[in-house]
Design an enzyme around this catalytic site. Structure first.
Site, short mmCIF file in Angstrom:
data_model
loop_
_atom_site.label_atom_id
_atom_site.label_comp_id
_atom_site.label_asym_id
_atom_site.label_seq_id
_atom_site.Cartn_x
_atom_site.Cartn_y
_atom_site.Cartn_z
CB VAL A 11 52.59 -55.11 83.25
CG1 VAL A 11 54.10 -54.94 83.26
CG2 VAL A 11 52.22 -56.58 83.19
CB CYS A 264 49.96 -64.41 81.81
SG CYS A 264 49.80 -62.76 82.49
C1 UGA Z 1 51.84 -65.69 85.54
C2 UGA Z 1 53.27 -65.99 85.99
O1 UGA Z 1 53.25 -66.80 87.17
C3 UGA Z 1 54.05 -64.72 86.25
O2 UGA Z 1 55.40 -65.02 86.58
C4 UGA Z 1 54.03 -63.87 84.98
O3 UGA Z 1 54.70 -62.64 85.15
C5 UGA Z 1 52.57 -63.57 84.61
O4 UGA Z 1 51.88 -64.82 84.40
C6 UGA Z 1 52.59 -62.76 83.35
O5 UGA Z 1 53.07 -63.25 82.32
O6 UGA Z 1 52.24 -61.57 83.40
P1 UGA Z 1 49.54 -65.06 86.81
O7 UGA Z 1 48.88 -65.30 85.49
O8 UGA Z 1 49.22 -63.82 87.56
O9 UGA Z 1 51.15 -65.06 86.63
O10 UGA Z 1 49.16 -66.25 87.76
P2 UGA Z 1 49.79 -67.63 88.24
O11 UGA Z 1 49.93 -67.60 89.70
O12 UGA Z 1 51.00 -67.98 87.47
O13 UGA Z 1 48.62 -68.66 87.87
C7 UGA Z 1 48.23 -68.90 86.52
C8 UGA Z 1 47.20 -70.00 86.46
O14 UGA Z 1 47.76 -71.26 86.82
C9 UGA Z 1 46.01 -69.79 87.40
O15 UGA Z 1 44.83 -70.16 86.73
C10 UGA Z 1 46.29 -70.75 88.55
O16 UGA Z 1 45.12 -71.18 89.22
C11 UGA Z 1 46.95 -71.89 87.81
N1 UGA Z 1 47.84 -72.71 88.67
C12 UGA Z 1 48.95 -72.20 89.22
C13 UGA Z 1 47.52 -74.05 88.89
O17 UGA Z 1 46.48 -74.57 88.40
N2 UGA Z 1 48.35 -74.82 89.65
C14 UGA Z 1 49.48 -74.32 90.20
O18 UGA Z 1 50.21 -75.08 90.88
C15 UGA Z 1 49.79 -72.98 89.99
#
Ligand code: UGA
Length: 433
Positions: A11, A264
């Site tokens: 971040v 996260c």
């Molecule tokens: C997440 C949030 O999306 C951000 O807005 C936030 O700022 C960040 O955490 C944080 O708190 O710092 P991130 O962890 O980088 O971001 O990734 P995401 O894209 O949100 O995915 C998180 C998890 O959910 C991954 O394992 C992804 O594969 C999974 N996911 C996501 C799914 O299984 N299905 C989906 O439809 C979307």
């Protein structure tokens, strides 16, 4: 306006580089001198699309960005100081460990000598920003500083775009002076009409956890629907499409898969439950979403083992190790969890990931790391698609077929068309299909 950012983790570094791109003189501070040296030589400690260019541009061309290991020399002429240190889960309880945040507040209080705003950008439980104020006010008159909560919503892999084109900016503050300065800071975003929402400090802190927790719950929900779809002959992708087109539901974060991972969601969900418990609130929905997510990976692995008849000594292909595409981050990666569970059963794993293999090498797990997806798919009992990297989306399965006699695919991310692969002789298992 001069900015200081404490902590050069994910971040802090993205925030610092993006504020420099907005045109602000920005110094990022970290105690780790080796890291600071590397960063001053434009060497980024992680993979993130676009960050290398920003670092190079603002370190060497505009000179708006610098890195320092000395907090005392860096914060005293800053107008805004951001705290972006880590808030990991405590080892025993599920709450966030705030020791780095308290240290930062303490050090700030020892080193500021003109009015400034201290901003929490780290993900912190409600009440933390006020506690930071208490710590600083032990040494500094309250008229000479303000505290603000300004959470980040950056997704790994698309963080620079998320910073430059956010859905919203949240500013949790307690007076007009600090609110106006924060609004001025984000003025570059007015051009693209980004909503800037001012709230109380407490609301802002809750918005961050509630947002991540809601998205995590949405994922657990669609994954549970996926389980049902498998039993009743429905296809979760069609179901998600049909649901998501309703604007009240939305089509984002409705992709079924092996469960949410990363640095996260798992951590923040647990911390939010812990905050609720401390306030006598039974967060039963979130507790269920968290439990389901933790158990899911075990069920998926057992399902692969039984459907593909894997036994001690079997060899599998695992495509993708990072927790999601476009990052080398393997923290709480579902792929790595599967690999560990398979390894515990004496199964050998051949794997390939475009960016995360160096990090995977540091884990306590034996992987046969390959130089590309085709090599990883040679001569194994089953191919598992664990992470949906773009380069896995159009693999030549006729080529894979000739080097893999068993031809069984578990597409955990639903990136392939089941019929097309079945037509060329593969046994195909998707998620929720
Ligand atoms: C997440 C949030 O999306 C951000 O807005 C936030 O700022 C960040 O955490 C944080 O708190 O710092 P991130 O962890 O980088 O971001 O990734 P995401 O894209 O949100 O995915 C998180 C998890 O959910 C991954 O394992 C992804 O594969 C999974 N996911 C996501 C799914 O299984 N299905 C989906 O439809 C979307």
């Amino acid at each position: 306006m001069k900015l200081a950012i404490i902590g050069t983790g994910y971040v802090g570094l993205i925030t610092g580089a993006c504020f420099a791109e907005f045109g602000y003189q920005t110094v990022c501070i970290d105690k780790d001198e080796i890291r600071v040296n590397d960063l001053n030589n434009s060497k980024c400690p992680f993979y993130e699309p676009g960050i290398d260019n920003l670092l190079h541009k603002h370190l060497h061309k505009t000179k708006l960005l610098s890195f320092s290991s000395s907090l005392s020399q860096s914060v005293n002429d800053a107008d805004i100081i951001f705290i972006t240190v880590g808030t990991p889960t405590k080892r025993i309880e599920n709450e966030a460990d705030l020791s780095y945040v308290w240290n930062a507040a303490e050090e700030i209080s020892n080193n500021i000598n003109k009015y400034c705003i201290v901003v929490t950008k780290s993900t912190v439980p409600v009440g933390t920003t006020r506690e930071i104020k208490n710590i600083i006010s032990k040494k500094i008159n309250e008229k000479n500083f303000d505290v603000v909560s300004n959470p980040e919503f950056l997704r790994e892999g698309s963080a620079i775009n998320d910073f430059m084109r956010p859905d919203r900016v949240i500013i949790g503050c307690e007076n007009k002076k600090s609110e106006d300065i924060m609004k001025e800071l984000y003025r570059p975003l007015y051009l693209i009409e980004t909503p800037i929402i001012s709230t109380t400090i407490e609301s802002s802190e809750v918005i961050k956890y509630a947002s991540n927790s809601f998205l995590a719950t949405k994922i657990s929900f669609i994954n549970q629907v996926a389980d049902l779809c498998e039993k009743v002959g429905a296809d979760v992708q069609d179901v998600a499409k049909g649901m998501g087109i309703d604007k009240r539901i939305g089509n984002k974060f409705l992709h079924a898969g092996p469960g949410y991972g990363g640095s996260c969601f798992p951590k923040d969900v647990k911390a939010f439950i812990s905050t609720a418990e401390k306030n006598d609130i039974n967060f039963s929905i979130l507790t269920a979403a968290d439990k389901f997510n933790e158990e899911r990976i075990i069920k998926i692995t057992n399902n692969i083992i039984s459907k593909a008849n894997l036994a001690k000594g079997s060899q599998v292909s695992l495509l993708g190790l990072s927790f999601k595409p476009n990052t080398d981050d393997i923290r709480d990666s579902t792929s790595l969890k599967i690999a560990k569970l398979l390894q515990n059963k004496g199964i050998t794993i051949k794997s390939y990931d475009p960016e995360a293999m160096d990090n995977a090498k540091k884990e306590n797990i034996e992987l046969i790391l390959c130089s590309n997806a085709y090599e990883a798919c040679e001569d194994t009992k089953v191919i598992i698609i664990g992470t949906e990297w773009n380069e896995f989306r159009a693999l030549d399965f006729l080529k894979i077929k000739s080097a893999n006699r068993n031809r069984v695919i578990f597409d955990l991310r639903n990136i392939y068309n089941a019929k097309e692969l079945r037509d060329i002789g593969f046994q195909y298992f998707g998620t929720g299909t």
